[in-house]
Every structure is written in structure tokens, then in C-alpha cells.
Design an enzyme around this catalytic site. Structure first.
Site, mmCIF file in Angstrom:
data_model
loop_
_atom_site.group_PDB
_atom_site.id
_atom_site.type_symbol
_atom_site.label_atom_id
_atom_site.label_comp_id
_atom_site.label_asym_id
_atom_site.label_seq_id
_atom_site.Cartn_x
_atom_site.Cartn_y
_atom_site.Cartn_z
ATOM 1 N N ASP A 28 22.849 7.064 34.575
ATOM 2 C CA ASP A 28 23.147 7.673 33.276
ATOM 3 C C ASP A 28 23.863 6.620 32.426
ATOM 4 O O ASP A 28 24.049 5.467 32.863
ATOM 5 C CB ASP A 28 23.997 8.952 33.430
ATOM 6 C CG ASP A 28 23.704 9.977 32.323
ATOM 7 O OD1 ASP A 28 23.974 9.662 31.139
ATOM 8 O OD2 ASP A 28 23.178 11.062 32.621
ATOM 9 N N ARG A 34 15.639 15.783 35.560
ATOM 10 C CA ARG A 34 15.760 17.201 35.225
ATOM 11 C C ARG A 34 16.316 17.322 33.817
ATOM 12 O O ARG A 34 17.332 16.691 33.492
ATOM 13 C CB ARG A 34 16.697 17.900 36.225
ATOM 14 C CG ARG A 34 16.886 19.380 35.909
ATOM 15 C CD ARG A 34 17.728 20.068 36.949
ATOM 16 N NE ARG A 34 19.119 19.670 36.883
ATOM 17 C CZ ARG A 34 20.074 20.131 37.701
ATOM 18 N NH1 ARG A 34 19.766 20.981 38.647
ATOM 19 N NH2 ARG A 34 21.316 19.718 37.574
ATOM 20 N N HIS A 77 12.766 17.167 27.752
ATOM 21 C CA HIS A 77 12.883 18.167 26.669
ATOM 22 C C HIS A 77 13.893 17.727 25.599
ATOM 23 O O HIS A 77 13.922 18.306 24.522
ATOM 24 C CB HIS A 77 13.202 19.563 27.236
ATOM 25 C CG HIS A 77 14.646 19.805 27.571
ATOM 26 N ND1 HIS A 77 15.167 21.075 27.681
ATOM 27 C CD2 HIS A 77 15.676 18.951 27.833
ATOM 28 C CE1 HIS A 77 16.454 20.990 27.986
ATOM 29 N NE2 HIS A 77 16.781 19.722 28.091
HETATM 30 C C1 LIG Z 1 20.344 17.368 29.305
HETATM 31 S S1 LIG Z 1 21.283 16.245 30.220
HETATM 32 C C2 LIG Z 1 20.552 16.422 31.837
HETATM 33 C C3 LIG Z 1 21.405 15.914 32.907
HETATM 34 C C4 LIG Z 1 20.902 16.061 34.339
HETATM 35 N N1 LIG Z 1 19.584 15.499 34.547
HETATM 36 C C5 LIG Z 1 20.943 17.502 34.779
HETATM 37 O O1 LIG Z 1 19.911 18.137 34.883
HETATM 38 O O2 LIG Z 1 22.049 18.011 34.984
HETATM 39 C C6 LIG Z 1 20.618 14.710 29.650
HETATM 40 C C7 LIG Z 1 21.279 13.495 30.236
HETATM 41 O O3 LIG Z 1 20.623 12.337 29.667
HETATM 42 C C8 LIG Z 1 21.623 11.355 29.488
HETATM 43 N N2 LIG Z 1 21.161 10.362 28.502
HETATM 44 C C9 LIG Z 1 21.041 10.515 27.172
HETATM 45 N N3 LIG Z 1 20.598 9.378 26.596
HETATM 46 C C10 LIG Z 1 20.439 8.495 27.587
HETATM 47 C C11 LIG Z 1 19.985 7.164 27.623
HETATM 48 N N4 LIG Z 1 19.635 6.511 26.503
HETATM 49 N N5 LIG Z 1 19.912 6.565 28.814
HETATM 50 C C12 LIG Z 1 20.284 7.211 29.954
HETATM 51 N N6 LIG Z 1 20.720 8.483 29.983
HETATM 52 C C13 LIG Z 1 20.799 9.115 28.807
HETATM 53 C C14 LIG Z 1 22.822 12.146 29.029
HETATM 54 O O4 LIG Z 1 24.019 11.415 29.172
HETATM 55 C C15 LIG Z 1 22.739 13.388 29.910
HETATM 56 O O5 LIG Z 1 23.471 13.219 31.089
#
Ligand SMILES: C[S@@+](CC[C@H](N)C(=O)[O-])C[C@H]1O[C@@H](n2cnc3c(N)ncnc32)[C@H](O)[C@@H]1O
Length: 454
Positions: A293, A340, A344
Site C-alpha cells: 500500500d 480487494r 472499483h
Molecule cells: C478501498 S481501499 C481497499 C483496501 C483493502 N484492499 C481492503 O479490502 O481492505 C483502497 C486501498 O488502495 C490504496 N491505494 C490508493 N491509491 C494507491 C496507490 N496509488 N498505490 C497503492 N495503493 C493505493 C489505499 O491506501 C487503500 O488502502
């Protein structure tokens, strides 16, 4: 004939479903939890899949019966001002009322509540009565309010001001409060701009969120800015709560993890704290996991693992890694890249970039496993992964409990991120455009798509 009448058919779904619930609880020597009593933790039958399906049918039928029997004007008098639910819940979150009432099972007079939260008691009563009339809190006698099953779910343990002043403190154990905070704060402000955004009244902004906050940052960058650490942590807690809601079987059975060789490397792309990886690592200890992340989230993740399963970190079973979706992927030829609730969050163009970065380092046997919602149409649909037809006369997507929730999340994605919940064909086409061949889908409250790099 009962079944020719939509109203009688809906009533029959409700009464048969309620009978099933009552019987199942009676068989276990329990009664169905009362709305009047505070929530004390998951009940003995909360994980029962058949009962969860029954509950969904009851909710779908009850909602449809209301839409059928209520006069249209009354329905719009309910729908259009739904914003007062959002703001009232936000007020409760910011004033810790659920926490204030936690030790007061008999209830507390609004004069005392008002004193404790430092708000005019008459206005406090107005908010609480609005909510009590919608089954959140209970007015036990005039102007005396107590927690009930729903409001007790908003207890946070730590006061709002303390949570706010300690940016790294999360809403531990209070995912409902974190969700309420996220929805009633940055989401509420952003959603006001949705029509303006859709009509392109103010060009140059990527999302309604950008328009509302007059920023060009993505929501993710905005969360990670020093001034917004508290809101960012709150969002992370809300995400973890949303993830924990899913039965682990979705992830455990979503792919044949057992078939992977000892020490195969699997990568949780955008894994946040790593809640999903924790589920998998407990079930499949023979694999090596990498949770990726952005840097601030991985910092929070370190604390999460130190508290929950430090042995998995010290043994090297689980590694935490800073990795941006938009930079070349560091883990080459992993057995599985899984994600996950990631795709979306992003429109097609950006999702393509994310998937292409993974495809670029995939080995010939690498798989991509996507856990995301599968958007059903509101009409009958025979595409793969679609829901079985529900009993007459329910909406094909069941309305409120399934299609209602997914369409809500779809608008939420649009508002905050310009993302979307995708239909079956949208997923398959997205995979095909990025070199990932669709292999299988397991439908459910969260679908599991498997793609191969071949
Ligand atoms: C909706 S959350 C889902 C988190 C996890 N997969 C779950 O299901 O609990 C989206 C995740 O994408 C990460 N994220 C957003 N932009 C990102 C990027 N450019 N590179 C890596 N991670 C990113 C956010 O920090 C967040 O933890």
C-alpha cells in the site's frame, strides 16, 4: 389467489422469513435479538448463510411493500430529505452521544446529555427524537434517551476530540462510527456537488470531491496530506470494518490457494492494513504474503500486525511493502496478485494502468484474483455470475439489501473517486484490454474473479 397479488406475495415472503428466523433461534434456545437492547457482540446465528439469505428476502420484501403501499408523495418526503439522517448521525459521532449513553441503560434526560456534550438540550432532543423515530436510540420516557441495538453500534470508546487530535489513533473496534464519520463528513460535502459535476458546470475537476474541496488531489493523496491524517485513519478503519463484515469463506474459497506450492509468493495489492491477508495467512500458512500500500497506510499496517499477529511478520510469512499502483511492480512473477475493493476505486483508464503494471511482471502461471462487487442489473439478467431469480414480485437485484447497497456504493465511488462498481462484462472486458484472460467468477456478496496471464 394469494400469489397473483404482489402485496400478498410480499407479505407471505415476510411472514415465512420471520417464521424461519424465529424457529432457528428457538431451536438454539435463543430469542431473536431485541431492537431495544444494546448490541453486545455477534449472535450465535450471525454467521449462518441461509439465515442471512432469509434476512435479505425479508428486508427486500419489507422495503418493496412500503414502496407499494405508501403514497408517492410520502415516499418522496422520506427519500428527498434523507440527508438529515446523514447529518444527525454525523452529529452523534462528533458529540459521542452513544458513548455518553453507554453506562446509562435506563436512559439519560436530554438536560444531562446536553451538559455532557455541551450542546443545547432542546436541539439535542430534536436530533435524538429524529433518530429514535427511525429506530436509532430509544426515547424511553419524554426527553429521556437510551441506547438501543442500533445506536450502541456507534460507541467508539475514545471521544471524538481525542481521536481527532491523535492522528494515528484509529476508530479501533468502532467500524460503524468510522463509516458514519466518513459518510457524514467528506462524502456528504462531496455528494452535494454530484449534479454539478455530472452536468460539467465547473469543468476541470476529476470528481465531485475535487469540486467540493477545490483540490486537484485524489482522495488518496488528500487523505495522506499532514492536515488530513485523522480523516485518512478514519477511512482506513472504516475500510477494515467493511472488509471484516465479509464471511472469510469468500476469500478462502475464491481461489484454489491450496493448490499453490509451499512458499509461493502472493501479493495483496492495495491491501491497506492487511485484514484480508490475515484471513488467508491463517488458513493457508504454506504461502508467503506481501501486503502492499502507500507509505502512510503501511505505517499503520505495521502497528496492526504488531498488535494482531507479530509472529507472521517476524517469521517472514508476511511482508509489508510500500508500493504505488502507478509505479513498476516490485514483486515479479508472483503466483497470485490479489486485490480487494481496488478496481472499483478507479475509472477504466486508471484501472487499465494498474492491471498493466501487474501484467508486465506476471509470469506465465501468475493469476490475478479480483474481489469486488459484481453490479447486477435491476431487471432479469442471465449473464454469468448473476443472481438467481428472486421470488415474485421482488426486484431482480432484490432492491434495498443487494442492488440498493451496490448502487449506493457505485455512486459513492463516482462521487469520491470517479470509480465504479462493474457488471460482469465490464470486468471481463477490462481484463481482456490489459492482457488478463478471464477464467472464472464466484458470485456472492463480494464476487471473486480469477484471471490468468496466459
Ligand atoms: C478501498 S481501499 C481497499 C483496501 C483493502 N484492499 C481492503 O479490502 O481492505 C483502497 C486501498 O488502495 C490504496 N491505494 C490508493 N491509491 C494507491 C496507490 N496509488 N498505490 C497503492 N495503493 C493505493 C489505499 O491506501 C487503500 O488502502
Amino acid at each position: 389467489m394469494a400469489n397473483d397479488s404482489p402485496l400478498l406475495a410480499l407479505a407471505a415472503i415476510i411472514s415465512a422469513g420471520v417464521r424461519t428466523l424465529e424457529d432457528a433461534y428457538a431451536q438454539q434456545g435463543h430469542t431473536f435479538p431485541s431492537l431495544n437492547e444494546p448490541f453486545t457482540g455477534p449472535g450465535p446465528l450471525d454467521g449462518d448463510k441461509a439465515l442471512a439469505d432469509t434476512t435479505r428476502l425479508i428486508v427486500a420484501a419489507a422495503h418493496q411493500i412500503i414502496a407499494t403501499v405508501r403514497s408517492p408523495i410520502e415516499t418522496f418526503q422520506d427519500y428527498a430529505p434523507a440527508l438529515y439522517m446523514t447529518t444527525s448521525l454525523g452529529f452523534v459521532d462528533q458529540t459521542d452521544i452513544a458513548d455518553v449513553l453507554k453506562e446509562e441503560p435506563q436512559g439519560l434526560h436530554v438536560n444531562d446529555i446536553g451538559k455532557k456534550i455541551n450542546v443545547n438540550p432542546v436541539n439535542t432532543a430534536r436530533i435524538l427524537r429524529y433518530l429514535a423515530s427511525r429506530h436509532v436510540f430509544r426515547e424511553v420516557s419524554p426527553n429521556v434517551f437510551a441506547n438501543n441495538r442500533l445506536s450502541s453500534f456507534l460507541v467508539k470508546q475514545l471521544p471524538f476530540e481525542e481521536l481527532k487530535s491523535k492522528p494515528t489513533t484509529k476508530y479501533e473496534g468502532a467500524p460503524a462510527a468510522a463509516f458514519v464519520g466518513h459518510m457524514s463528513d467528506e462524502t456528504f460535502k462531496s455528494a452535494q456537488f454530484l449534479p454539478s459535476y455530472l452536468l460539467n458546470d465547473t469543468p476541470g475537476y476529476e470528481t465531485s470531491f475535487n469540486l467540493a474541496y477545490k483540490t486537484k488531489q485524489t482522495l488518496w493523496d488528500w487523505y495522506n496530506a499532514p492536515d488530513n491524517q485523522y480523516v485518512g485513519s478514519r477511512f482506513t478503519a472504516s475500510m477494515k470494518g467493511a472488509g471484516d463484515r465479509y464471511p472469510p469463506s469468500i476469500f478462502i474459497n475464491g481461489y484454489d490457494w491450496k493448490s499453490l506450492d509451499e512458499d509461493s509468493v502472493v501479493v495483496d495489492v492495495g491491501g491497506s492494513l492487511g485484514g484480508l491477508t490475515l484471513v488467508l495467512a491463517k488458513e493457508f500458512p504454506h504461502l508467503k504474503y506481501v501486503v502492499q500500500d502507500l507509505a502512510p497506510v503501511i505505517a499503520d499496517s505495521g502497528k496492526f500486525w504488531a498488535d494482531t499477529a507479530p509472529e507472521l511478520i517476524s517469521s517472514g510469512r508476511v511482508t509489508l511493502q510500500v508500493q504505488d499502483f502507478f509505479q513498476p511492480q516490485a514483486v515479479k512473477e508472483a503466483s497470485v496478485y490479489y486485490m480487494r475493493h481496488i478496481l472499483h476505486d478507479w475509472p477504466d483508464s486508471t484501472s487499465e494502468t494498474i492491471l498493466k503494471h501487474l501484467r508486465a511482471v506476471a509470469g506465465p502461471h501468475s493469476k490475478l484474483v479480483v474481489f469486488d462487487s459484481l453490479m447486477p442489473h435491476a431487471c432479469p439478467d442471465d449473464s454469468e455470475g448473476s443472481l438467481p431469480p428472486p421470488p415474485f414480485p421482488l426486484l431482480a437485484n432484490l432492491g434495498l439489501p443487494v442492488g440498493g447497497f451496490l448502487t449506493l456504493m457505485d455512486l459513492h465511488m463516482l462521487t469520491t473517486l470517479n470509480g465504479l462498481e462493474r457488471t460482469f462484462s465490464q470486468f471481463v472486458e477490462l481484463g481482456a484490454r490489459t492482457g488478463w484472460k478471464f477464467e472464472a467468477v464466484k458470485p456472492g456478496i463480494l464476487a471473486a474473479f480469477v484471471f490468468s496471464a496466459a
